[in-house]
Write a protein that holds these residues in place. Sequence first.
Motif, PDB file in Angstrom:
ATOM      1  N   ILE A  19       0.931   3.583 -10.598  1.00  0.00           N
ATOM      2  CA  ILE A  19       1.378   4.915 -10.186  1.00  0.00           C
ATOM      3  C   ILE A  19       0.701   6.002 -11.017  1.00  0.00           C
ATOM      4  O   ILE A  19       0.371   7.082 -10.506  1.00  0.00           O
ATOM      5  N   ALA A  20       0.475   5.707 -12.301  1.00  0.00           N
ATOM      6  CA  ALA A  20      -0.117   6.699 -13.213  1.00  0.00           C
ATOM      7  C   ALA A  20      -1.621   6.774 -13.027  1.00  0.00           C
ATOM      8  O   ALA A  20      -2.405   6.504 -13.944  1.00  0.00           O
ATOM      9  N   ASN A  21      -2.063   7.166 -11.839  1.00  0.00           N
ATOM     10  CA  ASN A  21      -3.494   7.276 -11.569  1.00  0.00           C
ATOM     11  C   ASN A  21      -3.906   8.749 -11.546  1.00  0.00           C
ATOM     12  O   ASN A  21      -3.077   9.647 -11.461  1.00  0.00           O
ATOM     13  N   SER A  22      -5.189   8.959 -11.608  1.00  0.00           N
ATOM     14  CA  SER A  22      -5.713  10.319 -11.751  1.00  0.00           C
ATOM     15  C   SER A  22      -5.418  11.208 -10.555  1.00  0.00           C
ATOM     16  O   SER A  22      -5.383  12.438 -10.674  1.00  0.00           O
ATOM     17  N   GLY A  52       0.781  -1.232   0.000  1.00  0.00           N
ATOM     18  CA  GLY A  52       0.000   0.000   0.000  1.00  0.00           C
ATOM     19  C   GLY A  52       0.813   1.281   0.000  1.00  0.00           C
ATOM     20  O   GLY A  52       0.284   2.352   0.298  1.00  0.00           O
ATOM     21  N   ALA A  53       2.095   1.200  -0.372  1.00  0.00           N
ATOM     22  CA  ALA A  53       2.950   2.385  -0.330  1.00  0.00           C
ATOM     23  C   ALA A  53       2.491   3.461  -1.302  1.00  0.00           C
ATOM     24  O   ALA A  53       2.517   4.655  -0.976  1.00  0.00           O
ATOM     25  N   ILE A  54       2.073   3.080  -2.505  1.00  0.00           N
ATOM     26  CA  ILE A  54       1.675   4.066  -3.509  1.00  0.00           C
ATOM     27  C   ILE A  54       0.458   4.856  -3.032  1.00  0.00           C
ATOM     28  O   ILE A  54       0.409   6.097  -3.140  1.00  0.00           O
ATOM     29  N   GLU A  55      -0.522   4.154  -2.481  1.00  0.00           N
ATOM     30  CA  GLU A  55      -1.718   4.829  -1.981  1.00  0.00           C
ATOM     31  C   GLU A  55      -1.392   5.744  -0.803  1.00  0.00           C
ATOM     32  O   GLU A  55      -1.906   6.876  -0.713  1.00  0.00           O
ATOM     33  N   ALA A  56      -0.526   5.272   0.089  1.00  0.00           N
ATOM     34  CA  ALA A  56      -0.171   6.077   1.258  1.00  0.00           C
ATOM     35  C   ALA A  56       0.626   7.322   0.861  1.00  0.00           C
ATOM     36  O   ALA A  56       0.430   8.403   1.424  1.00  0.00           O
ATOM     37  N   ILE A  57       1.513   7.168  -0.114  1.00  0.00           N
ATOM     38  CA  ILE A  57       2.297   8.313  -0.585  1.00  0.00           C
ATOM     39  C   ILE A  57       1.393   9.305  -1.321  1.00  0.00           C
ATOM     40  O   ILE A  57       1.571  10.525  -1.195  1.00  0.00           O
ATOM     41  N   THR A  58       0.424   8.806  -2.069  1.00  0.00           N
ATOM     42  CA  THR A  58      -0.528   9.689  -2.746  1.00  0.00           C
ATOM     43  C   THR A  58      -1.277  10.542  -1.729  1.00  0.00           C
ATOM     44  O   THR A  58      -1.447  11.754  -1.910  1.00  0.00           O
ATOM     45  N   ALA A  59      -1.723   9.914  -0.640  1.00  0.00           N
ATOM     46  CA  ALA A  59      -2.417  10.646   0.414  1.00  0.00           C
ATOM     47  C   ALA A  59      -1.495  11.670   1.078  1.00  0.00           C
ATOM     48  O   ALA A  59      -1.904  12.798   1.372  1.00  0.00           O
ATOM     49  N   LEU A  60      -0.246  11.291   1.285  1.00  0.00           N
ATOM     50  CA  LEU A  60       0.718  12.206   1.899  1.00  0.00           C
ATOM     51  C   LEU A  60       0.958  13.418   1.006  1.00  0.00           C
ATOM     52  O   LEU A  60       0.932  14.567   1.464  1.00  0.00           O
ATOM     53  N   LEU A  61       1.191  13.178  -0.284  1.00  0.00           N
ATOM     54  CA  LEU A  61       1.489  14.270  -1.213  1.00  0.00           C
ATOM     55  C   LEU A  61       0.280  15.165  -1.463  1.00  0.00           C
ATOM     56  O   LEU A  61       0.434  16.283  -1.973  1.00  0.00           O
ATOM     57  N   SER A  62      -0.902  14.705  -1.093  1.00  0.00           N
ATOM     58  CA  SER A  62      -2.119  15.499  -1.274  1.00  0.00           C
ATOM     59  C   SER A  62      -2.308  16.526  -0.160  1.00  0.00           C
ATOM     60  O   SER A  62      -3.198  17.384  -0.254  1.00  0.00           O
ATOM     61  N   ARG A  63      -1.505  16.458   0.872  1.00  0.00           N
ATOM     62  CA  ARG A  63      -1.630  17.414   1.975  1.00  0.00           C
ATOM     63  C   ARG A  63      -1.236  18.816   1.511  1.00  0.00           C
ATOM     64  O   ARG A  63      -0.389  18.990   0.643  1.00  0.00           O
TER      65      ARG A  63
END
Length: 261
Positions: A205-208, A166-177
Amino acid sequence: MVALSFPTYFKFKPPNLQLKNLHTHLEFISFRTHAFYFSTHGFRLDPKSLSTPIVATRACSDSAPSDIGSLTSSLSKSGDGSVALFVQVLGLDNDFLDREQAVVSLWKYSQGGKECIDAIMQFSGSVILIINLLQSHSGSTCEAASGLLRMISSVPIYREFVADCGAIEAITALLSRSSLTPEEKEQSIGTLWNLSVDEKLREKIANSDLLPLLVKFLEDEDNKVKTASGGVLANLAMSRFNHKVMVEAGVIPKLVPNNNS
């Protein structure tokens, strides 16, 4: 000096969790509420240390502070036994400052190379505990957790496992801050850069949600953040199946040099 039993904070049973093969000299490892002396007899709790709080120190990209440096030194000298202890301290039942010190120390230890990373990865739940720390609102904790994931994902055999945890999802959430330090951005995007080397992970990784963030970071004030973002996007562009979504996100023009300037 009283003996301290090794507590269980995992929901799983990590393999080879033993501390009997430690060096004969004493090593000191300090946490906010505990202090352990390592010796030929295993490890012992120093009761005098229980009333001596230690303030967590911010993780740095270039050099470790003196207290964290001593922790990392004990890790490198004591081997797998100390790694097991630090991984257990990452457990959710522990005090947050202890968990932060543990992830900072493991990050510094991982910079010793693949052998050190292998020592961390022998404990199957370590990556999940590290990823969990990305939910923290402490910049130094997120930096260290991202930095440790970046080191682990630099080893090809661990990339898919890191993504599956789940690293990609967690990093996406982090970078959204809305507010992140340059160090948090650099280390977390650096992890994505490593993962995007694997063609099987590029589509994930290439998600919206992630692509617009990476495009935005191409204009970041920090050059290291820009470089990491460009590296991820360049890797994603190598896979034809990503081209449509990248064009829709406005990525391709950002990767083409401006010859009119």
